[in-house]
Design a protein around this motif. Sequence first.
Motif, PDB file in Angstrom:
ATOM      1  N   LEU A 136       0.803  -1.227   0.000  1.00  0.00           N
ATOM      2  CA  LEU A 136       0.000   0.000   0.000  1.00  0.00           C
ATOM      3  C   LEU A 136       0.833   1.274   0.000  1.00  0.00           C
ATOM      4  N   GLY A 137       2.086   1.183   0.404  1.00  0.00           N
ATOM      5  CA  GLY A 137       2.925   2.367   0.468  1.00  0.00           C
ATOM      6  C   GLY A 137       3.591   2.489   1.828  1.00  0.00           C
ATOM      7  N   ARG A 138       4.675   3.247   1.850  1.00  0.00           N
ATOM      8  CA  ARG A 138       5.442   3.362   3.097  1.00  0.00           C
ATOM      9  C   ARG A 138       4.628   4.002   4.206  1.00  0.00           C
ATOM     10  N   TRP A 139       3.741   4.928   3.846  1.00  0.00           N
ATOM     11  CA  TRP A 139       2.907   5.593   4.852  1.00  0.00           C
ATOM     12  C   TRP A 139       2.024   4.576   5.579  1.00  0.00           C
ATOM     13  N   ALA A 140       1.575   3.549   4.854  1.00  0.00           N
ATOM     14  CA  ALA A 140       0.697   2.543   5.458  1.00  0.00           C
ATOM     15  C   ALA A 140       1.458   1.689   6.461  1.00  0.00           C
ATOM     16  N   GLY A 141       2.658   1.257   6.077  1.00  0.00           N
ATOM     17  CA  GLY A 141       3.465   0.473   7.004  1.00  0.00           C
ATOM     18  C   GLY A 141       3.839   1.263   8.242  1.00  0.00           C
ATOM     19  N   PHE A 142       4.191   2.530   8.036  1.00  0.00           N
ATOM     20  CA  PHE A 142       4.525   3.421   9.148  1.00  0.00           C
ATOM     21  C   PHE A 142       3.330   3.567  10.092  1.00  0.00           C
ATOM     22  N   SER A 143       2.177   3.841   9.522  1.00  0.00           N
ATOM     23  CA  SER A 143       0.990   4.141  10.331  1.00  0.00           C
ATOM     24  C   SER A 143       0.520   2.941  11.136  1.00  0.00           C
ATOM     25  N   ILE A 144       0.349   1.800  10.468  1.00  0.00           N
ATOM     26  CA  ILE A 144      -0.196   0.639  11.172  1.00  0.00           C
ATOM     27  C   ILE A 144       0.832   0.075  12.142  1.00  0.00           C
ATOM     28  N   GLY A 145       2.116   0.227  11.815  1.00  0.00           N
ATOM     29  CA  GLY A 145       3.160  -0.233  12.728  1.00  0.00           C
ATOM     30  C   GLY A 145       3.168   0.539  14.033  1.00  0.00           C
ATOM     31  N   TRP A 146       3.107   1.865  13.956  1.00  0.00           N
ATOM     32  CA  TRP A 146       3.114   2.689  15.174  1.00  0.00           C
ATOM     33  C   TRP A 146       1.815   2.563  15.955  1.00  0.00           C
ATOM     34  N   LEU A 147       0.698   2.430  15.258  1.00  0.00           N
ATOM     35  CA  LEU A 147      -0.582   2.238  15.951  1.00  0.00           C
ATOM     36  C   LEU A 147      -0.588   0.910  16.708  1.00  0.00           C
ATOM     37  N   TYR A 148      -0.034  -0.107  16.080  1.00  0.00           N
ATOM     38  CA  TYR A 148       0.018  -1.418  16.728  1.00  0.00           C
ATOM     39  C   TYR A 148       0.944  -1.370  17.944  1.00  0.00           C
ATOM     40  N   ASP A 208      11.541   3.944   9.784  1.00  0.00           N
ATOM     41  CA  ASP A 208      10.337   4.631  10.248  1.00  0.00           C
ATOM     42  C   ASP A 208      10.361   4.877  11.752  1.00  0.00           C
ATOM     43  N   ALA A 209      11.469   4.567  12.390  1.00  0.00           N
ATOM     44  CA  ALA A 209      11.697   4.824  13.812  1.00  0.00           C
ATOM     45  C   ALA A 209      13.200   5.057  13.964  1.00  0.00           C
ATOM     46  N   PRO A 210      13.647   5.559  15.122  1.00  0.00           N
ATOM     47  CA  PRO A 210      15.093   5.747  15.322  1.00  0.00           C
ATOM     48  C   PRO A 210      15.881   4.484  14.994  1.00  0.00           C
ATOM     49  N   GLN A 211      17.030   4.651  14.339  1.00  0.00           N
ATOM     50  CA  GLN A 211      17.813   3.501  13.905  1.00  0.00           C
ATOM     51  C   GLN A 211      18.295   2.643  15.068  1.00  0.00           C
ATOM     52  N   THR A 236      -1.513  10.934   8.993  1.00  0.00           N
ATOM     53  CA  THR A 236      -1.079  12.237   8.467  1.00  0.00           C
ATOM     54  C   THR A 236       0.429  12.391   8.568  1.00  0.00           C
ATOM     55  N   VAL A 237       0.980  12.025   9.725  1.00  0.00           N
ATOM     56  CA  VAL A 237       2.438  12.085   9.900  1.00  0.00           C
ATOM     57  C   VAL A 237       3.131  11.175   8.887  1.00  0.00           C
ATOM     58  N   GLY A 238       2.576   9.965   8.704  1.00  0.00           N
ATOM     59  CA  GLY A 238       3.156   9.031   7.751  1.00  0.00           C
ATOM     60  C   GLY A 238       3.136   9.564   6.327  1.00  0.00           C
ATOM     61  N   LEU A 239       2.013  10.180   5.935  1.00  0.00           N
ATOM     62  CA  LEU A 239       1.911  10.736   4.583  1.00  0.00           C
ATOM     63  C   LEU A 239       2.876  11.905   4.383  1.00  0.00           C
ATOM     64  N   VAL A 240       3.000  12.755   5.400  1.00  0.00           N
ATOM     65  CA  VAL A 240       3.919  13.908   5.307  1.00  0.00           C
ATOM     66  C   VAL A 240       5.363  13.418   5.181  1.00  0.00           C
ATOM     67  N   LEU A 241       5.746  12.456   6.005  1.00  0.00           N
ATOM     68  CA  LEU A 241       7.107  11.929   5.940  1.00  0.00           C
ATOM     69  C   LEU A 241       7.371  11.251   4.603  1.00  0.00           C
ATOM     70  N   ASP A 242       6.382  10.505   4.120  1.00  0.00           N
ATOM     71  CA  ASP A 242       6.526   9.819   2.844  1.00  0.00           C
ATOM     72  C   ASP A 242       6.702  10.818   1.707  1.00  0.00           C
ATOM     73  N   ARG A 243       5.909  11.875   1.744  1.00  0.00           N
ATOM     74  CA  ARG A 243       6.028  12.905   0.708  1.00  0.00           C
ATOM     75  C   ARG A 243       7.377  13.608   0.784  1.00  0.00           C
ATOM     76  N   GLY A 244       7.841  13.839   2.021  1.00  0.00           N
ATOM     77  CA  GLY A 244       9.141  14.478   2.194  1.00  0.00           C
ATOM     78  C   GLY A 244      10.275  13.630   1.646  1.00  0.00           C
ATOM     79  N   ARG A 245      10.188  12.319   1.862  1.00  0.00           N
ATOM     80  CA  ARG A 245      11.239  11.424   1.356  1.00  0.00           C
ATOM     81  C   ARG A 245      11.248  11.415  -0.171  1.00  0.00           C
ATOM     82  N   ARG A 246      10.040  11.372  -0.772  1.00  0.00           N
ATOM     83  CA  ARG A 246       9.987  11.360  -2.245  1.00  0.00           C
ATOM     84  C   ARG A 246      10.507  12.657  -2.833  1.00  0.00           C
ATOM     85  N   THR A 247      10.196  13.765  -2.173  1.00  0.00           N
ATOM     86  CA  THR A 247      10.693  15.068  -2.651  1.00  0.00           C
ATOM     87  C   THR A 247      12.205  15.132  -2.565  1.00  0.00           C
ATOM     88  N   ALA A 248      12.754  14.635  -1.436  1.00  0.00           N
ATOM     89  CA  ALA A 248      14.205  14.660  -1.259  1.00  0.00           C
ATOM     90  C   ALA A 248      14.909  13.736  -2.241  1.00  0.00           C
TER      91      ALA A 248
END
Length: 477
Positions: A102-114, A338-341, A462-474
């Motif tokens: 589904l995209g990196r934002w999805a993995g980020f979001s469901i991972g942190w929620l879980y 998606d979290a501190p290394q 929202t945080v996941g989508l913003v971070l994902d967009r930032g990574r693609r822009t960079a």
Amino acid sequence: MNTQTDLAEEGGRAGEPGTPQSADGLKAGLKNRHLSMIAIGGVIGAGLFVGSSGGIAAAGPAILVSYALVGAMVVFVMRMLGEMAAASPDSGSFSAYAERALGRWAGFSIGWLYWFFWVVVLAVEATAGAVILEGWVPAVPQWAWALAVMVVLTATNLASVSSYGEFEFWFAGVKVVAIGAFVVIGLLAAFGLLPGSDNPGAGLAHLTDAGGFFPQGAGAVLTGVLMVVFSFMGSEIVTLAAGESEDPRRAVTKATNSVIWRIAVFYLGSVLVVLTLLPWNDPSIVEKGSYVAALDSIGIPHAGQIMNVIVLTAVLSCLNSALYTASRMAFSLGERGDAPQRFARVSAKGVPVTAIWASVAFGFLAVYLNYAFKDTVFTFLLNSSGAVALFVWLVICLTQLRMRGILMREAPERVTVRMWLFPYLTWATAGMILFVLVSMLFDEANRQVVLLSVLVAAVVVTVGLVLDRGRRTAARP
């Protein structure tokens, strides 16, 4: 294991029997007997023991239909997850698969929620265990017992993954033996075959002799669904643990194939026993708890204390698994950036120490909030994480719809477990989950849980989508 690598390149690493170290650095320290018992015990939470009485009071014998409906939903979700996990075992499980499908934002979001869900569970279970222990040894304050159980289980998780597996093996073993004995003894008593039993042995008569099978109306089945759905949380833990086993694909396949009988015996079987031993409207079911009341009806002495021991075991098992699950999800998030290394670093024994300490720290904070701000801050944490498991199940459905095509293109020979009637049953299961969530909005007891959970989920997405967009822009030249 990095899910971004090609499936064909993943073979022969974490998935091969006897591999001491998985590709992501975690040690394959869980034996097949550990995984088998984790799979069996994963569907037996403390909620089954303490929550069934409310469902029986609300729906009567029809609560069996509620359990059957939710059980079917869990079976379908586990089948989908098993398809993906058997093909590509990963410590991040559905979060890693969601990222890929589904995209990196999805993995980020469901991972942190879980992760959030399980660290709140840490506080809930630590407090529940402390209440029981304080009742036995009142000289020790409740907060000290909560601290003690947290410290002990943190130490076992820090020692090695095999320590977690060994503790969970015995915790789950006690639950399995207890419920198995309860079902056998209860059915013998219900049919008048248990020597010395105080129960009249009415057979199946109690299912209909107090107002029929639907004494509260057919609509009460939905009320029952909303009450019992939370007792099924945790079934998916085995797919996270499989990544640290000797043979992940075999473990996942076995666990997925056995989920039907596990739910049938432990949930439907044990609740059926209660309803055959006592009329559904017997006051003792609510006053004492369904299982204690059933044991009392047979004439088993000290039923309350026996059940307290079993519930304490279930609580410690859930706490142990909550810490393990939260730390492995944090580890996977760190590994995927998606979290501190530091979360992705492991000790010489293959244990993600930083991820464990980060999860424990929030757990300790939540325990403190439960005592200091129970009706405000902690209530918010509890309600805002309450529906997360349903979100996880929904994401698993949506992920599997995409992952089937990816798996079949890249490595069809590894799709050894397949979802039945794909894609129709997958869509139907997603619809069932959405129906439950919408129904909760119209249920006064659950409305706040859904609204707060959706609010927190919206913030994380929202945080996941913003971070994902930032990574693609960079990444653009």
